[in-house]
Design an enzyme around this catalytic site. Structure first.
Site, PDB file in Angstrom:
ATOM      1  N   HIS A  17      51.727 -20.399  -6.565  1.00  0.00           N
ATOM      2  CA  HIS A  17      50.447 -19.753  -6.222  1.00  0.00           C
ATOM      3  C   HIS A  17      50.258 -18.361  -7.142  1.00  0.00           C
ATOM      4  O   HIS A  17      49.063 -17.874  -7.439  1.00  0.00           O
ATOM      5  CB  HIS A  17      50.177 -19.477  -5.012  1.00  0.00           C
ATOM      6  CG  HIS A  17      50.267 -20.874  -3.960  1.00  0.00           C
ATOM      7  ND1 HIS A  17      50.797 -21.085  -3.021  1.00  0.00           N
ATOM      8  CD2 HIS A  17      49.309 -22.057  -4.215  1.00  0.00           C
ATOM      9  CE1 HIS A  17      50.563 -22.291  -2.341  1.00  0.00           C
ATOM     10  NE2 HIS A  17      49.970 -22.802  -3.245  1.00  0.00           N
ATOM     11  N   LYS A  41      45.477 -31.569   5.477  1.00  0.00           N
ATOM     12  CA  LYS A  41      46.728 -31.204   6.053  1.00  0.00           C
ATOM     13  C   LYS A  41      47.047 -30.331   7.431  1.00  0.00           C
ATOM     14  O   LYS A  41      46.246 -29.738   7.722  1.00  0.00           O
ATOM     15  CB  LYS A  41      47.080 -29.896   4.793  1.00  0.00           C
ATOM     16  CG  LYS A  41      47.159 -30.582   3.591  1.00  0.00           C
ATOM     17  CD  LYS A  41      47.566 -29.426   2.505  1.00  0.00           C
ATOM     18  CE  LYS A  41      47.709 -29.926   1.168  1.00  0.00           C
ATOM     19  NZ  LYS A  41      47.802 -28.927   0.348  1.00  0.00           N
ATOM     20  N   ARG A  90      49.720 -28.801 -11.583  1.00  0.00           N
ATOM     21  CA  ARG A  90      51.181 -29.077 -11.752  1.00  0.00           C
ATOM     22  C   ARG A  90      51.400 -30.286 -12.527  1.00  0.00           C
ATOM     23  O   ARG A  90      52.126 -30.177 -13.332  1.00  0.00           O
ATOM     24  CB  ARG A  90      51.868 -29.201 -10.422  1.00  0.00           C
ATOM     25  CG  ARG A  90      52.171 -27.690  -9.431  1.00  0.00           C
ATOM     26  CD  ARG A  90      52.504 -28.038  -8.308  1.00  0.00           C
ATOM     27  NE  ARG A  90      51.715 -28.940  -7.591  1.00  0.00           N
ATOM     28  CZ  ARG A  90      51.760 -28.918  -6.242  1.00  0.00           C
ATOM     29  NH1 ARG A  90      52.485 -28.311  -5.432  1.00  0.00           N
ATOM     30  NH2 ARG A  90      50.562 -29.724  -5.603  1.00  0.00           N
ATOM     31  N   SER A 128      53.959 -25.971  -1.248  1.00  0.00           N
ATOM     32  CA  SER A 128      54.341 -25.213  -0.004  1.00  0.00           C
ATOM     33  C   SER A 128      55.189 -26.282   1.023  1.00  0.00           C
ATOM     34  O   SER A 128      56.036 -25.759   1.697  1.00  0.00           O
ATOM     35  CB  SER A 128      52.971 -24.843   0.774  1.00  0.00           C
ATOM     36  OG  SER A 128      52.313 -23.936  -0.092  1.00  0.00           O
TER      37      SER A 128
HETATM   38  O1  PNS Z   1      45.844 -25.658  -1.335  1.00  0.00           O
HETATM   39  P1  PNS Z   1      44.990 -27.053  -1.166  1.00  0.00           P
HETATM   40  O2  PNS Z   1      45.452 -27.344   0.203  1.00  0.00           O
HETATM   41  O3  PNS Z   1      45.137 -27.771  -2.398  1.00  0.00           O
HETATM   42  O4  PNS Z   1      43.664 -26.488  -1.016  1.00  0.00           O
HETATM   43  C1  PNS Z   1      42.439 -27.313  -0.649  1.00  0.00           C
HETATM   44  C2  PNS Z   1      41.161 -26.326  -0.404  1.00  0.00           C
HETATM   45  C3  PNS Z   1      41.687 -25.652   0.809  1.00  0.00           C
HETATM   46  C4  PNS Z   1      40.998 -25.461  -1.550  1.00  0.00           C
HETATM   47  C5  PNS Z   1      40.236 -27.500  -0.156  1.00  0.00           C
HETATM   48  O5  PNS Z   1      40.543 -28.404   1.004  1.00  0.00           O
HETATM   49  C6  PNS Z   1      38.862 -26.767   0.303  1.00  0.00           C
HETATM   50  O6  PNS Z   1      38.219 -26.426  -0.588  1.00  0.00           O
HETATM   51  N1  PNS Z   1      38.772 -26.910   1.639  1.00  0.00           N
HETATM   52  C7  PNS Z   1      37.241 -26.064   2.161  1.00  0.00           C
HETATM   53  C8  PNS Z   1      36.244 -27.350   2.428  1.00  0.00           C
HETATM   54  C9  PNS Z   1      35.301 -27.622   1.170  1.00  0.00           C
HETATM   55  O7  PNS Z   1      34.866 -27.112   0.632  1.00  0.00           O
HETATM   56  N2  PNS Z   1      35.715 -29.263   0.955  1.00  0.00           N
HETATM   57  C10 PNS Z   1      35.133 -29.670  -0.250  1.00  0.00           C
HETATM   58  C11 PNS Z   1      33.803 -30.583   0.200  1.00  0.00           C
HETATM   59  S1  PNS Z   1      34.177 -31.768   1.172  1.00  0.00           S
END
Ligand code: PNS
Length: 165
Positions: A17, A41, A90, A128
């Protein structure tokens, strides 16, 4: 002034990150590292804890700030006047999910672009979840997380047993 959002669960932040945040900060004037909720998650660290670890890890990085938000990323980007989301890719396995999220975010906020930075080769395997798994078995995570938060992560994952289920 061009602002980008680096969103994620950051549960906890890893050197992978940090590499993406650092590279994004070279491209944009301001980078908001947004600690968000990924409904898919179960987080081991609270939102506040994840923000605190990130604040420590990014201290001194010019143009980088840490924030937390519960809601749609596309709405948050609009609120912050951001023109782009920056995420790390990745491997091919990341692509399908990230591509879907990029399309959803584009639908929710047509002014918002999603940019992907390819991860450095040494971080290809890093996640993570892997850090939490290794730490929970007492393994050495010192080459996977910023040195300034290594102790915090180890202490937190050991305190009262393993919080990662
Ligand atoms: O590190 P991650 O878990 O890959 O991050 C994912 C994250 C937190 C960026 C994603 O789940 C997210 O954007 N969550 C906020 C809710 C949202 O906007 N979802 C998209 C529309 S359903």
């Amino acid at each position: 002034m061009k602002t980008a959002i680096c969103p994620g669960s950051f549960d906890p932040v890893t050197l992978g990150h940090m590499d993406i945040i650092r590279r994004a900060s070279k491209i944009f004037d301001r980078v908001v590292v947004a600690v968000m909720v990924n409904p898919a998650k179960k987080a081991a660290f609270t939102l506040e804890e994840r923000m605190e670890l990130l604040r420590k890890a990014t201290a001194g990085m010019e143009g980088v700030e840490v924030a937390g938000f519960e809601g749609f990323l596309a709405d948050y980007a609009r609120m912050r006047g951001a023109c782009a989301i920056v995420k790390g890719l990745r491997a091919v396995s990341d692509f399908e999910y990230e591509f879907q999220m990029a399309l959803i975010n584009q639908k929710l906020n047509s002014d918002l672009e999603t940019m992907f930075l390819t991860t450095q080769a040494q971080n290809m395997f890093l996640s993570s979840s892997m850090v939490k798994d290794i730490a929970s078995f007492g393994g050495d995570i010192s080459s996977f997380v910023p040195a300034c938060i290594l102790g915090d992560i180890q202490q937190r994952l050991c305190k009262g047993g393993n919080k990662h289920e």
